[in-house]
Design a protein around this motif. Structure first.
Motif, PDB file in Angstrom:
ATOM      1  N   ALA A 114       0.835  -1.205   0.000  1.00  0.00           N
ATOM      2  CA  ALA A 114       0.000   0.000   0.000  1.00  0.00           C
ATOM      3  C   ALA A 114       0.864   1.248   0.000  1.00  0.00           C
ATOM      4  O   ALA A 114       0.541   2.248  -0.642  1.00  0.00           O
ATOM      5  CB  ALA A 114      -0.928  -0.006   1.209  1.00  0.00           C
ATOM      6  N   ASP A 115       1.999   1.217   0.707  1.00  0.00           N
ATOM      7  CA  ASP A 115       2.797   2.442   0.830  1.00  0.00           C
ATOM      8  C   ASP A 115       4.309   2.216   0.789  1.00  0.00           C
ATOM      9  O   ASP A 115       5.072   3.185   0.919  1.00  0.00           O
ATOM     10  CB  ASP A 115       2.420   3.185   2.123  1.00  0.00           C
ATOM     11  CG  ASP A 115       2.605   2.310   3.358  1.00  0.00           C
ATOM     12  OD1 ASP A 115       3.185   1.217   3.226  1.00  0.00           O
ATOM     13  OD2 ASP A 115       2.170   2.735   4.447  1.00  0.00           O
ATOM     14  N   GLY A 116       4.736   0.987   0.620  1.00  0.00           N
ATOM     15  CA  GLY A 116       6.170   0.729   0.530  1.00  0.00           C
ATOM     16  C   GLY A 116       6.879   0.582   1.862  1.00  0.00           C
ATOM     17  O   GLY A 116       8.109   0.423   1.898  1.00  0.00           O
ATOM     18  N   THR A 117       6.133   0.630   2.948  1.00  0.00           N
ATOM     19  CA  THR A 117       6.747   0.462   4.271  1.00  0.00           C
ATOM     20  C   THR A 117       7.409  -0.906   4.381  1.00  0.00           C
ATOM     21  O   THR A 117       6.799  -1.919   4.039  1.00  0.00           O
ATOM     22  CB  THR A 117       5.675   0.552   5.380  1.00  0.00           C
ATOM     23  OG1 THR A 117       4.949   1.754   5.202  1.00  0.00           O
ATOM     24  CG2 THR A 117       6.293   0.510   6.761  1.00  0.00           C
ATOM     25  N   ALA A 118       8.656  -0.917   4.880  1.00  0.00           N
ATOM     26  CA  ALA A 118       9.308  -2.191   5.180  1.00  0.00           C
ATOM     27  C   ALA A 118       8.816  -2.646   6.547  1.00  0.00           C
ATOM     28  O   ALA A 118       9.158  -2.067   7.570  1.00  0.00           O
ATOM     29  CB  ALA A 118      10.817  -2.028   5.168  1.00  0.00           C
TER      30      ALA A 118
END
Ligand code: ZN
Ligand code: ZN
Length: 397
Positions: free
Chosen positions: A46-50
């Motif tokens: 959804a947002d590229g958060t690791a």
């Protein structure tokens, strides 16, 4: 070509579509192995958060198991397979599907063995072949749901080789190593029963490399054709289908099987793909504009596949008509000149998006599967390479 579309599956797909309600939630996570570093990351698409970064012994190739929840980090140079809980999975509740989520985790349980490469989830079990051992470790991932270690059954062959094992019911299909040369590809397939006893003579499949399943059929790619295995009431029928004269010179070495249509899609030479219809026993060939980097048979719709070519263009391929139907540039060029394992994009699917790793830019690229437009890029850094996607859409209650 005449393909069999399974009625039960079609009904299930329609039922699923009609129950996509406002209460449904969507979560997709990419499990991404780095090309150079021994790390596997879990990225929220959804947002590229690791969400998590896990260390491995060696750089990995990732593969999904049977349930869709667990991803396996195969470390051919680390003699190990780690099990990653992607923490997003679907659970069927009969009339609806639940979306379940949890923190991503690397399980304490892992598999040790010499050079794991071919990894085959099939019929509820997984067979991980360890080339240097000449043996597969066969297990069910059911125990992982409770955090436990699996019960592993070892299926041995006569010698170390680049082999494969596929489970079919309580039988196993086992590659037969070349008798003189352990560096050569296997020469055939042996059927073994539940007690591990060979059933009949081995079936010839020269230079065996590539395996896939579609419905109850398992196919192995050989130098001269496909070897098909089909369970029957009293065992397993095995039949060989030679490549016909309408194919150019070449062979399949990577094979994918349909999930909702019984067909197989294979590579064929550096710039071709072939579709095999098991009912007509016919092959259709399509040549690509330039050499192929990676291809993906759509896990949700076997009527289409996605093929990335070295000019950075993504093609949507109609598997029923065996032709390219749309193309668009989605990455910079990735020449196939050089080593086969150089960092180049790999493809996966997340709902209506094709997700590509873009190792040169350190990105994940999300492409609308319908329009082939780049929807957005996620700059995750590093050298993203092998990718598997977990999650989906379902009720969260
Ligand atoms: Zn439920
Ligand atoms: Zn291989």
């Amino acid at each position: 070509m005449r393909f069999q579309i399974w009625p039960a599956v079609s009904v299930a797909v329609i039922a699923l579509m009609s129950t996509v309600a406002a209460a449904d939630e969507e979560v997709y996570r990419a499990v991404v192995a780095d090309h150079g570093k021994p790390t596997v990351r879990v990225i929220d698409l959804a947002d590229g958060t690791a969400l998590a970064t896990f260390e491995t012994v060696a750089p990995a190739v990732v593969a999904k198991g049977t349930s869709g929840r667990f991803v396996y980090a195969l470390q051919r140079d680390g003699d190990r397979i780690d099990v990653i809980d992607g923490g997003a999975w679907l659970e069927g509740h009969g009339d609806h599907t639940d979306l379940r989520t949890a923190e991503p985790a690397k399980l304490a349980a892992g598999l040790e063995g010499g050079k794991p490469v071919h990894f085959v989830p099939h019929d509820g079990r997984i067979a991980a072949f360890f080339d240097d051992d000449g043996a597969a470790q066969v297990f069910s991932e059911a125990t992982f749901h409770g955090g436990g270690a699996p019960e592993v059954e070892t299926v041995r062959t006569a010698a170390a080789h680049h082999g494969v094992v596929v489970t079919v019911g309580n039988h196993v299909l086992v590659s037969v190593p070349h008798p003189e040369d352990s560096d050569a590809l296997p020469i055939g397939i042996e059927v073994r029963d539940a007690a591990g006893v060979p059933v009949g003579e081995p079936h010839s499949c020269p230079d065996l490399h590539g395996e896939a399943s579609a419905g109850n059929l398992v196919a192995f790619a050989c130098a001269t054709g496909l070897l098909l295995a089909e369970p029957t009431a009293d065992g397993i029928d095995v039949a060989f289908v030679p490549y016909p004269d309408n194919l150019p010179g070449g062979k399949i070495t990577t094979l994918r099987g349909g999930s909702d249509i019984q067909l197989f899609l294979g590579n064929f030479g550096a710039d071709g793909v072939t579709v095999f219809d098991p009912f007509e026993r016919s092959f259709a060939f399509a040549r690509l504009p330039v050499r192929r980097v990676d291809f993906l048979l759509d896990p949700a719709n076997s009527g289409q596949a996605f093929i990335l070519t070295e000019d950075g263009r993504l093609h949507r391929f109609d598997t029923l008509a065996a032709r390219l139907e749309a193309s668009a540039e989605v990455t910079g060029p990735y020449s196939m000149h050089g080593h086969w394992s150089d960092p180049r994009p790999r493809l996966a699917k997340a709902g209506g998006m094709v997700v590509l790793t873009d190792p040169d830019r350190g990105d994940l690229v999300l492409v609308d599967a319908r329009t082939l437009r780049v929807d957005h890029r996620l700059a995750i850094g590093g050298t993203p390479y092998s990718i598997a996607v977990v999650g989906g859409t379902g009720e969260a209650h």
